[in-house]
Design a protein around this motif. Structure first.
Motif, short mmCIF file in Angstrom:
data_model
loop_
_atom_site.label_atom_id
_atom_site.label_comp_id
_atom_site.label_asym_id
_atom_site.label_seq_id
_atom_site.Cartn_x
_atom_site.Cartn_y
_atom_site.Cartn_z
N VAL A 1 1.11 -1.38 0.13
CA VAL A 1 -0.19 -0.07 -0.30
C VAL A 1 0.65 1.42 0.04
CG1 VAL A 1 -1.68 1.61 1.04
CG2 VAL A 1 -1.88 -1.35 1.08
N LYS A 2 1.90 1.30 0.80
CA LYS A 2 2.69 2.58 0.80
C LYS A 2 2.51 3.47 1.19
CE LYS A 2 5.70 2.07 -2.87
NZ LYS A 2 6.20 2.42 -3.53
N ASN A 3 0.82 3.86 2.12
CA ASN A 3 0.14 5.13 2.53
C ASN A 3 -0.56 4.80 4.40
OD1 ASN A 3 -1.25 7.03 2.30
ND2 ASN A 3 -3.67 5.56 1.81
N GLY A 4 1.29 5.35 5.30
CA GLY A 4 1.11 5.42 6.18
C GLY A 4 2.56 4.38 6.57
N LEU A 5 2.92 3.89 7.74
CA LEU A 5 3.02 3.31 8.49
C LEU A 5 2.87 2.48 9.28
CD1 LEU A 5 5.05 6.04 7.23
CD2 LEU A 5 7.37 4.88 8.35
N GLY B 1 -6.82 10.76 12.67
CA GLY B 1 -7.23 11.88 11.70
C GLY B 1 -6.68 12.95 11.88
N GLU B 2 -6.62 13.64 13.14
CA GLU B 2 -6.03 15.58 12.65
C GLU B 2 -4.42 14.88 13.03
OE1 GLU B 2 -7.66 18.07 15.39
OE2 GLU B 2 -9.91 17.26 15.73
N LYS B 3 -4.17 16.02 12.40
CA LYS B 3 -1.73 16.63 12.45
C LYS B 3 -2.10 17.20 13.39
CE LYS B 3 1.31 16.68 9.07
NZ LYS B 3 1.14 16.63 7.30
N GLY B 4 -0.91 16.36 14.61
CA GLY B 4 -0.01 16.70 15.61
C GLY B 4 0.98 16.11 15.51
N GLU B 5 1.47 16.24 16.94
CA GLU B 5 3.22 15.71 17.17
C GLU B 5 2.97 14.53 17.88
OE1 GLU B 5 6.62 15.42 21.23
OE2 GLU B 5 5.53 18.14 20.61
N ILE B 6 3.45 13.29 17.40
CA ILE B 6 2.99 11.88 17.91
C ILE B 6 3.85 11.78 19.02
CG2 ILE B 6 5.13 10.43 16.25
CD1 ILE B 6 2.69 8.34 16.02
N VAL B 7 2.95 10.45 20.01
CA VAL B 7 3.67 10.89 21.16
C VAL B 7 4.07 8.94 21.34
CG1 VAL B 7 3.01 11.17 23.58
CG2 VAL B 7 3.52 12.41 22.16
N LEU C 1 -2.72 10.07 12.69
CA LEU C 1 -3.19 8.11 13.17
C LEU C 1 -4.37 7.52 12.41
CD1 LEU C 1 -2.37 7.44 16.65
CD2 LEU C 1 -0.97 7.32 15.54
N ASN C 2 -3.77 6.66 11.81
CA ASN C 2 -5.34 6.29 10.72
C ASN C 2 -5.68 5.43 11.31
OD1 ASN C 2 -6.69 5.35 8.69
ND2 ASN C 2 -5.67 5.34 6.87
N THR C 3 -6.39 4.78 11.32
CA THR C 3 -6.80 3.04 11.96
C THR C 3 -7.61 2.34 11.15
OG1 THR C 3 -9.21 3.75 13.56
CG2 THR C 3 -7.21 3.90 14.62
N ALA C 4 -7.76 3.14 10.20
CA ALA C 4 -8.30 2.06 9.37
C ALA C 4 -7.90 0.73 8.49
CB ALA C 4 -9.20 3.07 7.85
N ARG D 1 -3.34 -5.95 7.56
CA ARG D 1 -2.61 -6.06 9.24
C ARG D 1 -3.51 -4.50 9.65
NH1 ARG D 1 1.56 -6.22 6.12
NH2 ARG D 1 3.48 -6.96 6.71
N THR D 2 -3.83 -4.92 10.62
CA THR D 2 -5.10 -3.97 11.97
C THR D 2 -4.29 -3.21 12.57
OG1 THR D 2 -4.98 -5.70 13.32
CG2 THR D 2 -7.15 -6.20 11.93
N THR D 3 -3.07 -2.65 12.02
CA THR D 3 -2.51 -2.39 13.74
C THR D 3 -2.84 -0.47 12.95
OG1 THR D 3 -0.40 -2.46 11.87
CG2 THR D 3 -0.67 -3.66 14.46
N ALA D 4 -3.05 0.54 13.94
CA ALA D 4 -2.80 1.46 13.20
C ALA D 4 -1.81 1.98 12.61
CB ALA D 4 -2.93 2.70 14.30
N ARG D 5 -1.97 3.12 11.53
CA ARG D 5 -0.43 3.69 10.58
C ARG D 5 -0.46 4.94 10.89
NH1 ARG D 5 -2.88 2.36 4.58
NH2 ARG D 5 -5.35 2.31 6.38
N MET D 6 0.59 5.52 10.68
CA MET D 6 0.94 6.94 11.18
C MET D 6 1.21 7.23 10.27
SD MET D 6 4.71 6.67 13.45
CE MET D 6 5.23 8.21 12.60
N GLU D 7 0.49 8.86 9.22
CA GLU D 7 1.23 9.26 8.27
C GLU D 7 2.42 9.57 8.53
OE1 GLU D 7 -1.15 12.89 6.50
OE2 GLU D 7 0.30 13.71 7.59
N ARG D 8 3.34 9.35 7.00
CA ARG D 8 5.23 9.95 6.93
C ARG D 8 5.31 11.08 7.68
NH1 ARG D 8 6.63 9.74 1.80
NH2 ARG D 8 8.98 8.79 2.33
N VAL D 9 6.13 10.66 8.76
CA VAL D 9 6.56 12.13 8.94
C VAL D 9 7.47 12.79 7.51
CG1 VAL D 9 8.21 13.42 11.29
CG2 VAL D 9 7.17 11.04 11.25
N THR D 10 6.98 14.25 7.55
CA THR D 10 8.47 15.47 6.64
C THR D 10 8.19 16.12 7.47
OG1 THR D 10 5.82 16.29 6.51
CG2 THR D 10 6.58 14.41 4.72
N GLY D 11 8.36 16.45 8.79
CA GLY D 11 9.24 17.27 9.29
C GLY D 11 8.48 17.93 11.24
N ARG D 12 9.70 17.49 11.34
CA ARG D 12 9.30 17.89 13.22
C ARG D 12 8.93 19.41 13.54
NH1 ARG D 12 12.30 14.56 16.57
NH2 ARG D 12 13.34 16.61 17.11
#
Length: 435
Positions: A251-255, A278-284, A306-309, A315-326
């Motif tokens: 898929v290559k759409n989220g980790l 679904g909202e963008k922010g800092e991952i913890v 985060l995306n839990t779809a 795989r059923t694990t949540a995916r995190m959007e690719r990190v493109t910045g800090r």
């Protein structure tokens, strides 16, 4: 291939029940064994028995990188030194190093997680893995190494450096998978080309890249030049090392996050408030199984969502959007928020440029300035001066139009920007002392 079907495809209800049990366990362990956390929890009036559901994670304190530095070297360890079998640490270039310790079980879990990741990227026991992450105190090299052996693949522990030799080994040993930083893969491509080696003609088919943010534009550049599938892997030494999350090759759409080992949240970087999926922010991250140095709500400063779809890979694990910045890489130029990845996207969408660039930030009087230095490719280098000036003006216009910030663009000759064998240094901020 799914390496660990039981945990990677677990129904979310069962997975969240497992996470809760492990969260309750880790809170009890740090309260009992880590004075730093006991003090923090007592100040909040929180005891381990107050954690009754996953949402109760918000009752817990955040952990910052500075907390590890303040307790350097072993002050946050939750087990005796006799139970620590390995130490890793950050470089410490911006202050004291952050030190992490691993028990035997931590090492075993880590190898298993990386094996899952390699399999998700398409690697198998039949692959030769050219591991160009640095060995030593940096977690990258040994992290991937143990995971590759757990998968049953053959490891080529080349480490970092010696780029021309790496190109020769890549050809002679017939590696099918390469692991390194994305910027280093392009440096390796250039070195191989100078030696008359066309990486596209080698057996190499997969690249697993991490340790620095990179864009889809850079992915296209890497895949086009090396003739491989480029996969993003995510990890950080404070949490474990490489293997916290990875894209699946299908898929290559989220980790996919290893959620049986890590509880992930997204927060507002300014307020610390937890944000909905679904909202963008800092991952913890909260570590759920780590014994040596478990961490509660560790602030990564990485920007994601985060995306839990359900994923088509199964795989059923949540995916995190690719990190493109800090959040701490964000530049504020005359009141405008700018991430290096935004500049990178504009540059890589412009014909005639290479992916090698630097942002030079300064101040004239009371005003911030930004200069974008970017290498042009060999074909454009021989062009007329007026054509190069026209290209500079075009890029300046695009940056102003899309980002709302004024920047001076300076085209520089090929190979004039220093190459890194680790993380590429993109920002030189002259407004503050350099580390």
């Amino acid at each position: 291939m799914i390496f660990d079907v039981e945990h990677e495809t677990m129904p979310r209800e069962e997975l969240e029940a497992l996470q809760l049990r492990r969260l309750q366990s880790v809170v009890a362990r740090v309260y009992e064994n880590v004075p730093f956390y006991r003090k923090k929890l007592d100040e909040r009036g929180v005891r381990p028995e107050h954690i009754q559901k996953l949402s109760d994670v918000t009752l817990l304190p955040f952990t910052e990188k500075q907390d590890l530095r303040n307790h350097y070297p072993f002050g946050l360890f939750a087990v005796s030194r006799e139970n620590i079998v390995r130490l890793h640490s950050s470089s410490g270039t911006t202050g004291k190093a952050t030190v992490v310790g691993y028990t035997k079980r931590d090492i075993k879990n880590w190898g298993h997680m990386v094996a899952r990741c390699l399999a998700a990227a398409g690697a198998t026991s039949g692959d030769f893995i050219h591991n160009a992450y640095g060995y030593g105190l940096f977690t990258g090299g040994l992290g991937v190494h143990y995971g590759a052996e757990e998968l049953g693949a053959t490891v080529i522990p080349i480490s970092g450096g010696g780029t021309r030799r790496q190109a020769m080994i890549l050809r002679d040993f017939g590696a099918t998978v390469i692991t390194c930083t994305p910027s280093y893969s392009l440096h390796l491509y250039e070195a191989a080309k100078e030696m008359g080696i066309d990486i596209k003609e080698l057996p190499l088919r997969i690249g697993i890249f991490g340790a620095e943010p990179w864009t889809d534009s850079m992915r296209a550049e890497i895949e086009g030049k090396l003739g491989i599938t480029a996969i993003d892997i995510y990890g950080l030494s404070e949490i474990m090392g490489p293997g916290v999350a990875i894209e699946c090759a299908r898929v290559k759409n989220g980790l996919h996050i290893q959620e049986d080992h890590f509880l992930a949240e997204i927060i507002d970087s300014e307020t610390g408030e937890q944000l909905p999926h679904g909202e963008k922010g800092e991952i913890v991250f909260t570590t759920l199984t780590k014994e040596g140095i478990p961490l509660l709500r560790y602030r990564t400063r990485d920007i994601s969502r985060l995306n839990t779809a359900p994923c088509r890979c199964g795989r059923t694990t949540a995916r995190m959007e690719r990190v493109t910045g800090r959040s701490d890489d964000m530049l504020i130029i005359r009141g405008v928020n700018v991430f290096p990845s935004q500049i990178e996207t504009i540059l890589l969408e412009t014909d005639g440029l290479t992916p090698h660039y630097q942002l030079i930030v300064g101040r004239e009087g009371t005003l911030d300035t930004m200069e974008v230095r970017v290498e042009i490719d060999e074909a454009v280098f021989s062009d007329q001066i007026k054509n190069l000036q026209r290209l500079e003006s075009k890029i300046e216009k695009n940056i102003k139009e899309f980002l709302g910030v004024t920047a001076r663009v300076k085209l520089v000759e090929p190979k004039s920007i220093e190459r890194s064998e680790g993380k590429a240094k993109r920002i030189i901020d002259m407004r503050k002392p350099q580390a």
